[in-house]
Design a protein around this motif. Structure first.
Motif, short mmCIF file in Angstrom:
data_model
loop_
_atom_site.label_atom_id
_atom_site.label_comp_id
_atom_site.label_asym_id
_atom_site.label_seq_id
_atom_site.Cartn_x
_atom_site.Cartn_y
_atom_site.Cartn_z
N ILE A 196 -12.53 -4.13 14.38
CA ILE A 196 -11.13 -4.54 14.19
C ILE A 196 -10.41 -3.49 13.33
O ILE A 196 -10.88 -3.13 12.25
N HIS A 197 -9.29 -2.98 13.83
CA HIS A 197 -8.40 -2.12 13.05
C HIS A 197 -7.05 -2.85 12.97
O HIS A 197 -6.90 -3.93 13.53
N SER A 198 -6.09 -2.22 12.31
CA SER A 198 -4.77 -2.84 12.26
C SER A 198 -3.69 -1.77 12.28
O SER A 198 -3.71 -0.84 11.48
N GLN A 231 -0.53 3.23 8.24
CA GLN A 231 -1.98 3.44 8.18
C GLN A 231 -2.67 2.26 8.82
O GLN A 231 -2.09 1.18 8.90
N CYS A 232 -3.93 2.48 9.21
CA CYS A 232 -4.76 1.33 9.57
C CYS A 232 -4.94 0.55 8.28
O CYS A 232 -5.34 1.10 7.27
N ASN A 233 -4.61 -0.74 8.30
CA ASN A 233 -4.77 -1.48 7.05
C ASN A 233 -5.76 -2.64 7.18
O ASN A 233 -5.61 -3.68 6.57
N GLN A 234 -6.77 -2.40 8.02
CA GLN A 234 -7.89 -3.34 8.07
C GLN A 234 -9.14 -2.50 7.81
O GLN A 234 -9.41 -1.55 8.56
N ILE A 235 -9.85 -2.80 6.73
CA ILE A 235 -11.03 -2.00 6.39
C ILE A 235 -11.96 -1.96 7.59
O ILE A 235 -12.44 -2.98 8.06
N CYS A 236 -12.19 -0.73 8.13
CA CYS A 236 -12.87 -0.65 9.42
C CYS A 236 -14.08 0.28 9.38
O CYS A 236 -14.59 0.68 10.42
N GLY A 237 -14.54 0.65 8.19
CA GLY A 237 -15.73 1.50 8.11
C GLY A 237 -15.51 2.63 7.12
O GLY A 237 -14.48 2.69 6.46
N ASN A 239 -14.78 5.76 7.31
CA ASN A 239 -13.63 6.66 7.44
C ASN A 239 -12.34 5.90 7.70
O ASN A 239 -11.45 6.40 8.39
N HIS A 240 -12.22 4.71 7.15
CA HIS A 240 -11.01 3.90 7.29
C HIS A 240 -9.77 4.68 6.86
O HIS A 240 -8.72 4.61 7.49
N TRP A 241 -9.91 5.50 5.81
CA TRP A 241 -8.77 6.29 5.32
C TRP A 241 -8.29 7.30 6.36
O TRP A 241 -7.22 7.84 6.26
N PHE A 242 -9.14 7.57 7.38
CA PHE A 242 -8.90 8.63 8.35
C PHE A 242 -7.94 8.19 9.44
O PHE A 242 -7.83 8.85 10.46
N MET A 243 -7.26 7.08 9.26
CA MET A 243 -6.43 6.54 10.35
C MET A 243 -4.96 6.37 9.97
O MET A 243 -4.40 5.29 10.11
N PRO A 244 -4.31 7.46 9.50
CA PRO A 244 -2.88 7.33 9.25
C PRO A 244 -2.11 7.23 10.57
O PRO A 244 -2.63 7.60 11.63
#
Ligand code: CU
Length: 292
Positions: A196-198, A231-237, A239-244
């Motif tokens: 799950i991402h957001s 940004q992706c604002n669902q903790i997804c692993g 490299n979650h920070w890697f999803m702007p």
């Protein structure tokens, strides 16, 4: 004396930081975080306008309740202190008071609930969308597809810190921004490829989960050309920070030009057959022919 100089320097530094933040944001974008920013990001479109007005309503209700409770507390401390009130009252029930403190909060909740539901349904679905984009959350990048324009798709990844150009925002700038026409109602279809991402772009008022095996819908509209970050604002692993997310809203003419170039650059991602009605018809004919 030294203390005063220190304070003046500190204030000057703060003012410079605020001015720099403001200048950077205005030259590159309309929707981005700024140093010392407080409250919600400025609105870039109608969904965020609706969020702003709902937020203002709830904020003032909270302010009123907080002031009322604080004043009541101060009054009780003063009026019923041991010195002023040596023999406490033994009253334990007061029917009118109990009705009031039940009914008034219920009414307040209703005042909040009605615009809240209205906002949820406003965000839920695009009425008469001008274009549709498919957003897929992946570990750890975004993939954007344009089904109305030949169904080309591309990946979007952040620019490493050491490669940032002047004006590009750290951890927010990406190599391939999502380009949309300003003023157009954009239907956003989200899905997850792995976890799950957001998809979250605060200045456009968009936040939608991307869930594997499920298709969800929302919409956005940028009123003016500009860059809107999220940004992706669902903790997804890890490299979650890697999803702007970088949404670039351009004029309709610039959008058509971009689509033309993108169809060539991402031609390898496009389906061989034309998508939509034409391919459905062709498939139907094939199936019908096979059955005979
Ligand atoms: Cu994610």
């Amino acid at each position: 004396m030294i203390g005063r100089i220190g304070r003046v320097l500190g204030l000057a530094a703060l003012a410079a930081m605020l001015a720099m933040g403001g200048a950077m944001a205005s030259e590159t974008s309309l929707g981005a975080p700024v140093p010392w920013g407080m409250g919600l990001q400025p609105s870039g479109g109608p969904v965020k306008d609706a969020i702003h007005s709902f937020n203002t309503l709830v904020f003032w209700i909270i302010v009123a309740i907080t002031i009322f409770v604080a004043l009541l507390l101060v009054y009780c401390i003063w009026r019923y202190s041991a010195s002023r009130n040596p023999t406490p009252s033994r009253v334990s029930h007061n029917t009118p008071l109990e009705i009031a403190w039940t009914v008034i909060p219920v009414l307040l909740l209703l005042v909040i609930a009605i615009p809240s539901f209205r906002l949820i349904y406003f965000q839920d679905r695009a009425r008469d969308a001008d274009i549709t984009i498919n957003v897929t959350g992946r570990q750890w990048y975004w993939n954007y597809a344009f089904p109305d324009h030949g169904n080309f798709n591309f990946d979007s990844r952040p620019i490493p810190e050491e490669e940032l150009q002047p004006g590009q925002l750290r951890n927010l700038a990406v190599d391939e921004p999502l380009v949309i026409p300003a003023g157009a109602t954009v239907r956003v279809i989200t899905q997850g490829a792995d976890v799950i991402h957001s998809f979250f772009v605060p200045s456009l008022g968009v936040q939608k989960y991307t869930i594997p095996g499920r298709i969800m819908e929302t919409w956005m509209r940028a009123d003016r050309p500009g860059v809107y970050y999220g940004q992706c604002n669902q903790i997804c692993g890890v490299n979650h920070w890697f999803m702007p997310i970088m949404v670039r809203a351009v004029t309709p003419a610039e959008f058509e030009q971009w689509v033309g170039q993108a169809r060539q650059r991402f031609a390898h991602t496009m389906p061989q057959q034309p998508v939509g009605v034409a391919s459905a018809t062709a498939d139907t004919i094939h199936i019908a022919a096979a059955r005979q």
